[in-house]
Design a protein around this motif. Sequence first.
Motif, short mmCIF file in Angstrom:
data_model
loop_
_atom_site.label_atom_id
_atom_site.label_comp_id
_atom_site.label_asym_id
_atom_site.label_seq_id
_atom_site.Cartn_x
_atom_site.Cartn_y
_atom_site.Cartn_z
N SER A 79 0.83 -1.21 0.00
CA SER A 79 0.00 0.00 0.00
C SER A 79 0.87 1.26 0.00
O SER A 79 1.93 1.30 0.62
CB SER A 79 -0.89 0.00 1.24
N VAL A 80 0.43 2.27 -0.72
CA VAL A 80 1.15 3.54 -0.72
C VAL A 80 0.16 4.69 -0.56
O VAL A 80 -0.99 4.58 -0.96
CB VAL A 80 1.95 3.76 -2.03
N PRO A 81 0.61 5.78 0.03
CA PRO A 81 -0.23 6.98 0.06
C PRO A 81 -0.50 7.39 -1.38
O PRO A 81 0.43 7.39 -2.21
CB PRO A 81 0.65 8.03 0.75
N HIS A 82 -1.75 7.65 -1.71
CA HIS A 82 -2.05 8.08 -3.08
C HIS A 82 -3.28 8.95 -3.08
O HIS A 82 -4.05 8.97 -2.13
CB HIS A 82 -2.17 6.88 -4.02
N ALA A 83 -3.42 9.70 -4.16
CA ALA A 83 -4.47 10.70 -4.23
C ALA A 83 -4.84 10.92 -5.69
O ALA A 83 -4.08 10.59 -6.59
CB ALA A 83 -3.98 12.02 -3.62
#
Lengths: 553, 553
Positions: free
Chosen positions: A515-519
Amino acid sequence: MAAAAAARLLRLAPRRLQVKTSPLAALSFPLPRTAPLAAASGRRQSFCAAAQASADAPAAAVAAATGPVGEAVGEFRKRLRVADVKGGEDEGAALVGKELAVRGWVRTCRAQRTVTFVEVNDGSCLSNMQCVLTPDTEGYDQIDSVTTGASVLVEGVVASSQGGKQKVELKVSKITVIGKSDPTSFPIQKKRASREFLRTVAHLRPRTNTFGAVTRVRNALAYATHKFFQDNGFVWVSSPIITASDCEGAGEQFYVTTLLSNSAEGGSLLKDIPATKDGRVDWSQDFFCKPAFLTVSGQLNGETYASALSDIYTFGPTFRAENSNTARHLAEFWMIEPELAFADLNDDMACATAYLQYVVKYIIENCKEDMDFFNTWVEKGIIDRLNDVVEKKFVHLSYTDAVELLLGSKKKFEFPVKWGLDLQSEHERYITEVAFGGRPVIIRDYPKEIKAFYMRQNDDGKTVAAMDLLVPRVGELIGGSQREERLDHLEARLDEQNLNKESYWWYLDLRRYGSVPHAGFGLGFERLVQFATGIDNIRDAIPFPRVPGSAEF
Amino acid sequence: MAAAAAARLLRLAPRRLQVKTSPLAALSFPLPRTAPLAAASGRRQSFCAAAQASADAPAAAVAAATGPVGEAVGEFRKRLRVADVKGGEDEGAALVGKELAVRGWVRTCRAQRTVTFVEVNDGSCLSNMQCVLTPDTEGYDQIDSVTTGASVLVEGVVASSQGGKQKVELKVSKITVIGKSDPTSFPIQKKRASREFLRTVAHLRPRTNTFGAVTRVRNALAYATHKFFQDNGFVWVSSPIITASDCEGAGEQFYVTTLLSNSAEGGSLLKDIPATKDGRVDWSQDFFCKPAFLTVSGQLNGETYASALSDIYTFGPTFRAENSNTARHLAEFWMIEPELAFADLNDDMACATAYLQYVVKYIIENCKEDMDFFNTWVEKGIIDRLNDVVEKKFVHLSYTDAVELLLGSKKKFEFPVKWGLDLQSEHERYITEVAFGGRPVIIRDYPKEIKAFYMRQNDDGKTVAAMDLLVPRVGELIGGSQREERLDHLEARLDEQNLNKESYWWYLDLRRYGSVPHAGFGLGFERLVQFATGIDNIRDAIPFPRVPGSAEF
């Protein structure tokens, strides 16, 4: 053996050298040829014989030196367009004295005492080619057929124009009517038709100034969209149109089915629809073996690709089965949804800002004539408004601050302002138009109760990292968020909203594995077209609008 | 007043200058900034705080000099991508000695005696960043979490690589695990998974070499498509997805409806479907008040815009409800359909040829690493095959000549060859692969009985101006035709095929008002992706394939 057969066959077509020269040839192809032909032999490739061959440059087919060969396919040639003549800095002045040929549709035909003016438009630009005919012009005997809507080929010499409206005009030596247009029945006559009427002739309305300009600006916005994302390393991903996961609640979705297609003469009989024993639709017999819908958003699918390619964008049609008969809603519309990996809400806001400024700048620079048209005839001041978008710094403030601002404004709003309630269009427009004087404003960090489950919860436990980009006149143009990348938080949100975790198994997998921070954000493309052209009704921002009760053409 | 309120509000957030410098900053943004900030003040725009802020360059928010202002939105910043490091001519050699930070997903982690090699991929290119860790590396205590599929941030110094596989590697000073990946359950382990299996994890398959490469090449083909048409003056037009005109026969179309959406608990009850007195589906109560379908082609709509803008193209999804479970069929696929006004079949062939050569050349030049991968692992020799397409002259011959060629070949075909019968895939492949030795071939002028009503009738009365472009290995890639622009001929064809003229009123209008010779073609985009990558099964040429029985994800 086969080679010999092919070679023999092709000898059936005798080759002859036929390089035809024409005084108009040079100007028919004002742009440099990319690959000069090594040898000019073979049959002439006739270009649009029905529109009279004589005006065309010679083409040639090449026989390859070795091997079995049919006739070589001719070179792809650009037709001379009105934009090629009048689109330059000098508006065609450098071409004075040159012979050329233009094809297009007659906008008007005005007979004066000694000369007749025919305005010809080919859709390449707003400008018509003003064509001047006299009774001596070859083909003048067909002048009665040179009516609004007819298609013509005009050949002549470029001359400086006497009138003030254009730099050059065409002194016509020959006119050919390609396709007539009955003046009594052609639906789009010279006098201005209402936009409502034009929607009933959506197949002809691109021949008007307004819809020609909208089409070109829409095209430029689409291409600028691709350019912006490609130049920044984003990969275009096609998210699916048909989906069996009813992630956003099926209420507003269209069903896609083949269960109704066993139509009896006179219409589908209900009794022919496959059913289960207890009288329910038997989805196992449908095309996808379960209920399927038209997508309302490609975001969740886009996230899967961002979790592998880092930065992606989608650009495709999306659908709402909402019964909204407004000037802002379509049942079918195009959406742009970028998704950025290793990114937070600030990156998202910065990307949305840079994107919007880029595409607006692009049309101001590349669609000057069309934008001037909108500025004069559709929305006065639109160019200033758009220049503001390009030049002014965008501002962001939190939802909480926005609510305080609205409460402090002492303005009387129709809808209540209270922390926890969604902002209405009137509030959004007040903020961007009044409070910030025409500057685009991003509101961020909304209460989690009024936002979707996938938005990242802020540390305050009350708000989520969502953002809405507001622009003057239109209100919300872009909505986005940082996505919840923490598995436990996301599962808790699904539970809170009574959503079925099982059906999100693949979406949750993204949080299980790397999982990665994403937007990301979403932009309704037709809203952007409205914003950029000043067109009031969204039905005029798409070629063939789909709304409740209407899917014509 | 409002202005004052806004200004007051924003003072709530104290401004502080916080320009943080980092040794990695310079390399985090290797590309020039487009708009240097005039003033650096305001809150720091944290970039992806969860992925550790220290590796990021400082950002700044600008307070505009005048007027009420929130915080200015930060500048849009490019993340450093592996492609930025290794994608240049020198494969990163010039960066040796520089500090940088890379974010991505772990492909493999191999512990050797003194060092550990971690391959990190961020999807920007096929290449991984080889990262070298020692037990002294900061964060090495997390090494057990550095497993296949995990996301990481690696910071370090670029060094020449000892191994022969790459020019440079990263000597890691610090590693941060962003998102773990359970090694026992992560579905895509190091060993090669079958394409069949990967379709069941379509949300994760873009993390493999093959699907990463397919995605990038698909993206490049799409962008090259836009570039080709835009550079040649074509306007992108979005043809409608939902259509109520069943122009091509509803048999293979999906119904789009809201009549099924009043789902009771446990599934839609048949008795809830609105019906007429005689037991038929009551379409007047459906969303569009009549039966509506998913489009099978945007061509007819495209023709309306070509009859105003001259040259247009569509690029959007189309649908077939065919029950074909083959490696060449999808229920949902993207189609490119250009339409050229004032053009005949020769122009059409020339355009199709130039288009195909352009996009193929584009990926050979711009996707070198991915194409080498396909050449080695997917289809040996594919680059030679594609170079042939770019360099060899395309050949065209008539259907009649093609039939003669096939009959003269003495080859035994499975399907009969006879004038009047359609060519089968085996015939098409024989022509392009054997008879013309790998050269693309266009067959034109087919018998009218086997082609669509809208194709222009040739003077022989037996054939129509249709063309199919055949390529080695794939067979038909492009199909097109000159359209029948003569009203009387078109009406006669509609009658011959028992089609309802009334429903084509708007299409016929194009022949009533300024009709022009015009031509176009259609290209299934996923077939092009197959052709360009060598991927066998069309389900692997689109992110989320829709086929009978499956619309997952």
